[in-house]
Write a protein that holds these residues in place. Sequence first.
Motif, PDB file in Angstrom:
ATOM      1  N   TYR A 101       0.811  -1.223   0.000  1.00 60.35           N
ATOM      2  CA  TYR A 101       0.000   0.000   0.000  1.00 60.35           C
ATOM      3  C   TYR A 101       0.842   1.271   0.000  1.00 60.35           C
ATOM      4  N   LYS A 102       2.101   1.181   0.452  1.00 56.49           N
ATOM      5  CA  LYS A 102       2.957   2.374   0.496  1.00 56.49           C
ATOM      6  C   LYS A 102       3.317   2.872  -0.900  1.00 56.49           C
ATOM      7  N   LYS A 103       3.179   2.013  -1.907  1.00 51.10           N
ATOM      8  CA  LYS A 103       3.524   2.397  -3.273  1.00 51.10           C
ATOM      9  C   LYS A 103       2.306   2.802  -4.100  1.00 51.10           C
ATOM     10  N   LEU A 104       1.153   2.862  -3.465  1.00 51.93           N
ATOM     11  CA  LEU A 104      -0.059   3.280  -4.168  1.00 51.93           C
ATOM     12  C   LEU A 104      -0.114   4.797  -4.295  1.00 51.93           C
ATOM     13  N   THR A 105      -0.507   5.248  -5.467  1.00 50.75           N
ATOM     14  CA  THR A 105      -0.683   6.688  -5.680  1.00 50.75           C
ATOM     15  C   THR A 105      -2.157   7.075  -5.742  1.00 50.75           C
ATOM     16  N   SER A 143     -13.281   1.890   4.227  1.00 56.58           N
ATOM     17  CA  SER A 143     -13.356   0.448   3.940  1.00 56.58           C
ATOM     18  C   SER A 143     -12.133   0.005   3.152  1.00 56.58           C
ATOM     19  N   ILE A 144     -11.694   0.840   2.231  1.00 62.31           N
ATOM     20  CA  ILE A 144     -10.515   0.513   1.425  1.00 62.31           C
ATOM     21  C   ILE A 144      -9.247   0.621   2.263  1.00 62.31           C
ATOM     22  N   ALA A 145      -9.173   1.659   3.090  1.00 63.22           N
ATOM     23  CA  ALA A 145      -7.990   1.852   3.922  1.00 63.22           C
ATOM     24  C   ALA A 145      -7.805   0.696   4.910  1.00 63.22           C
ATOM     25  N   THR A 146      -8.864   0.309   5.611  1.00 61.82           N
ATOM     26  CA  THR A 146      -8.714  -0.765   6.600  1.00 61.82           C
ATOM     27  C   THR A 146      -8.439  -2.099   5.923  1.00 61.82           C
ATOM     28  N   GLU A 175      -1.589   6.678   8.544  1.00 64.44           N
ATOM     29  CA  GLU A 175      -1.570   5.932   7.292  1.00 64.44           C
ATOM     30  C   GLU A 175      -2.984   5.692   6.761  1.00 64.44           C
ATOM     31  N   ALA A 176      -3.949   5.548   7.660  1.00 57.94           N
ATOM     32  CA  ALA A 176      -5.343   5.385   7.218  1.00 57.94           C
ATOM     33  C   ALA A 176      -5.874   6.686   6.635  1.00 57.94           C
TER      34      ALA A 176
END
Length: 396
Positions: free
Chosen positions: A248-252, A284-287, A308-309
């Motif tokens: 998830y850290k590489k998602l833009t 919902s997407i973040a969790t 981060e959320a």
Amino acid sequence: MASVARNLAKWAYSYKPNADDLALADRALKDTVAVALAARQHPLKQIVSGLSPAARWAAMSHVLDFDDLHIETTTHISVVTVPATLAAEGDARAYLAGAGVFARLAEGFGWNHYANGWHITCTAGAPAAAVAAGIAKGLSEEQLATAIALAVPAAGGVQEAFGTHGKSLQVGFAADAGVRAADLASRGATAATAAVESWMDKLGGKPGNVGAQQTPAVPGGLAIKMFPCCYAMQRPIAAIRDLKPIDYKKLTKIVARTPAGVIHPLIYDFPETGLAGKFSLQYSIATALLDDYPGFESFTDKMVQRPEAQELMRKVEVQKEDTPIENLLDDKINLELHYEDGTVTKTSLELPPGAPRRPPTEEQLEEKLKSCGDDVPGLLKGISWADGTRIMKDAF
């Protein structure tokens, strides 16, 4: 012509459950009591301590938003009718009669009632609770019709309450109103049963659409939630989990494309509390990205507020389509995950686990019970309706 109240009362009074109906009732009892027990340490427990048993038990069963849903009418049938049945010391037949009236009455209100902002669980729930309690109390067909009409003045709730204690309290008030109406009818109170049609007309319902089918008790069955949040979030969470592992850290950017209607109850874009997080497509997407399993801990203030959320939620781009829908499982959700290197991962999902057409396995149901407390599977093993009443009295 017979009134809605009289038709529903006639159906409920003469209804005889079959094996499938009884299996649904058993699942509903276990699921509802389990999710109530999961809330034993919730602050709402002290707040509702002065309310009636039906109100307390329904509110506590709904506060975690982990209870079942009738997809066809977008109603939380069991969270009203199970507590009403238990408070009146009823059994499976009483629950199923109330649940059946719930589904049929809600059908008469239709999707537009929900889309206009009403909490239809409370609208249809109070008269349904009156039937569940009325059958438990041995009311006649005529008294059941009266009880349905007597529940009307207290039948209502609004979606602005979502994300606050008000949502679960509204459910508690509906259950309480039904039990009270049944009690009054048993004591000889009278009511104008034609008031039910008038009430439905005023709220945009269509009395002529109230179903008359004899079986099953609950047409379409009930969806069991696998995650403790609004049902509109079950699909995006499951879709993301099907893709994991995800860096998830590489998602833009995360693009979520879905009919506007199926995310209608998700009213918070960037929630900051656990309760509000239960009604957010972005969260919902973040969790789903951050947590191994989006469980009770994921929907606390602390977890919703984690940096981060909050950062991931702001990367979600929601594209609402104008596709006409009639319930929360119409069409599907389409997701695109955009990465720093330019790659894009796409996925879509129609049915989340627990949906009537994708029922949970026995193992998944057992895992849900365990998630509600280490002692819950043991407490609910072989549970009867009398056991349910005792357990709820002891817990709340």
